[in-house]
Design a protein around this motif. Structure first.
Motif, mmCIF file in Angstrom:
data_model
loop_
_atom_site.group_PDB
_atom_site.id
_atom_site.type_symbol
_atom_site.label_atom_id
_atom_site.label_comp_id
_atom_site.label_asym_id
_atom_site.label_seq_id
_atom_site.Cartn_x
_atom_site.Cartn_y
_atom_site.Cartn_z
ATOM 1 N N THR A 38 0.716 -1.281 0.089
ATOM 2 C CA THR A 38 -0.244 0.009 0.061
ATOM 3 C C THR A 38 0.720 1.400 -0.148
ATOM 4 O O THR A 38 2.262 1.369 0.246
ATOM 5 C CB THR A 38 -0.886 0.051 1.019
ATOM 6 O OG1 THR A 38 -0.175 -0.314 2.109
ATOM 7 C CG2 THR A 38 -2.268 -1.279 1.014
ATOM 8 N N LYS A 39 0.421 2.293 -0.302
ATOM 9 C CA LYS A 39 0.868 3.393 -0.074
ATOM 10 C C LYS A 39 1.452 3.815 1.246
ATOM 11 O O LYS A 39 0.886 4.121 2.384
ATOM 12 C CB LYS A 39 -0.033 5.278 -1.126
ATOM 13 C CG LYS A 39 -0.431 4.561 -2.086
ATOM 14 C CD LYS A 39 -1.495 5.765 -2.174
ATOM 15 C CE LYS A 39 -2.065 5.799 -2.027
ATOM 16 N NZ LYS A 39 -3.163 6.773 -2.562
ATOM 17 N N PRO A 40 2.520 4.298 1.320
ATOM 18 C CA PRO A 40 3.744 4.138 1.993
ATOM 19 C C PRO A 40 2.768 5.466 3.543
ATOM 20 O O PRO A 40 3.462 5.418 5.237
ATOM 21 C CB PRO A 40 4.860 4.611 2.353
ATOM 22 C CG PRO A 40 5.261 4.892 0.908
ATOM 23 C CD PRO A 40 3.809 4.476 0.354
ATOM 24 N N PHE A 41 2.676 6.124 2.876
ATOM 25 C CA PHE A 41 2.381 8.021 3.502
ATOM 26 C C PHE A 41 0.870 7.039 4.460
ATOM 27 O O PHE A 41 0.329 9.012 5.381
ATOM 28 C CB PHE A 41 2.527 8.933 2.383
ATOM 29 C CG PHE A 41 1.655 9.008 1.629
ATOM 30 C CD1 PHE A 41 0.667 9.076 1.327
ATOM 31 C CD2 PHE A 41 2.388 8.668 0.429
ATOM 32 C CE1 PHE A 41 -0.134 9.331 0.022
ATOM 33 C CE2 PHE A 41 1.804 8.347 -0.630
ATOM 34 C CZ PHE A 41 0.283 9.002 -0.767
ATOM 35 N N ASP A 42 0.173 7.040 3.495
ATOM 36 C CA ASP A 42 -1.461 6.550 4.465
ATOM 37 C C ASP A 42 -1.923 5.371 3.861
ATOM 38 O O ASP A 42 -3.182 5.136 5.350
ATOM 39 C CB ASP A 42 -2.399 7.939 3.330
ATOM 40 C CG ASP A 42 -3.057 7.080 1.880
ATOM 41 O OD1 ASP A 42 -1.579 6.168 1.707
ATOM 42 O OD2 ASP A 42 -3.398 7.483 1.299
ATOM 43 N N LYS A 44 -2.921 3.161 1.964
ATOM 44 C CA LYS A 44 -4.546 2.645 1.811
ATOM 45 C C LYS A 44 -4.051 2.696 -0.132
ATOM 46 O O LYS A 44 -3.215 2.626 -0.441
ATOM 47 C CB LYS A 44 -5.279 4.151 0.747
ATOM 48 C CG LYS A 44 -5.757 5.032 2.214
ATOM 49 C CD LYS A 44 -6.564 6.113 2.059
ATOM 50 C CE LYS A 44 -7.459 6.253 3.262
ATOM 51 N NZ LYS A 44 -8.162 7.544 2.542
ATOM 52 N N ALA A 45 -4.756 1.626 -0.532
ATOM 53 C CA ALA A 45 -4.164 1.478 -1.847
ATOM 54 C C ALA A 45 -4.112 2.176 -3.241
ATOM 55 O O ALA A 45 -4.914 3.033 -3.143
ATOM 56 C CB ALA A 45 -5.140 0.687 -2.326
ATOM 57 N N SER A 46 -3.775 1.464 -3.515
ATOM 58 C CA SER A 46 -2.943 2.464 -5.003
ATOM 59 C C SER A 46 -4.210 2.910 -5.972
ATOM 60 O O SER A 46 -4.980 1.506 -5.820
ATOM 61 C CB SER A 46 -1.374 2.545 -5.142
ATOM 62 O OG SER A 46 -2.079 1.549 -6.405
#
Length: 108
Positions: A38-42, A44-46
């Motif tokens: 997943t995206k490291p900053f939130d 969530k799925a890209s």
């Protein structure tokens, strides 16, 4: 009498999209996205990970994109309730779209 139905794990659709947990006849699936992908900053799925649900929605599929981070934030009871509630709602939407029958055909 209970009838337990289990999803097909890791099904390929159109030789392009992998659906992680699939009820093929009902066109319902759950894609589980691992935290390391997943995206490291939130967490969530890209958009790339959501691509199967975006494209297959045009063919009448109901797909839940569930991230590991979101899944782990729920208690055990919440996990069961949230997934079951989503599956029930997805089944109702599929009945409305006439993908599946409200009352299955009874073969005596």
């Amino acid at each position: 009498m209970n009838c337990l139905v289990y999803p097909t794990p890791f099904m390929t659709i159109h030789n392009l999209f992998i659906l992680h947990h699939t009820f093929y006849d009902q066109k319902i699936a759950i894609n589980f996205h691992l935290e390391k992908f997943t995206k490291p900053f939130d967490n969530k799925a890209s958009q790339m990970q959501k691509l199967p649900s975006i494209v297959l929605k045009q063919e009448g599929w109901e797909i839940l994109d569930l991230t590991e981070h979101e899944f782990k934030s729920w208690t055990y009871e919440e996990r069961v309730n949230n997934v079951m509630d989503w599956l029930r709602a997805a089944k109702e939407r599929q009945i409305e779209k006439e993908v599946i029958l409200r009352h299955p055909i009874q073969y005596v």
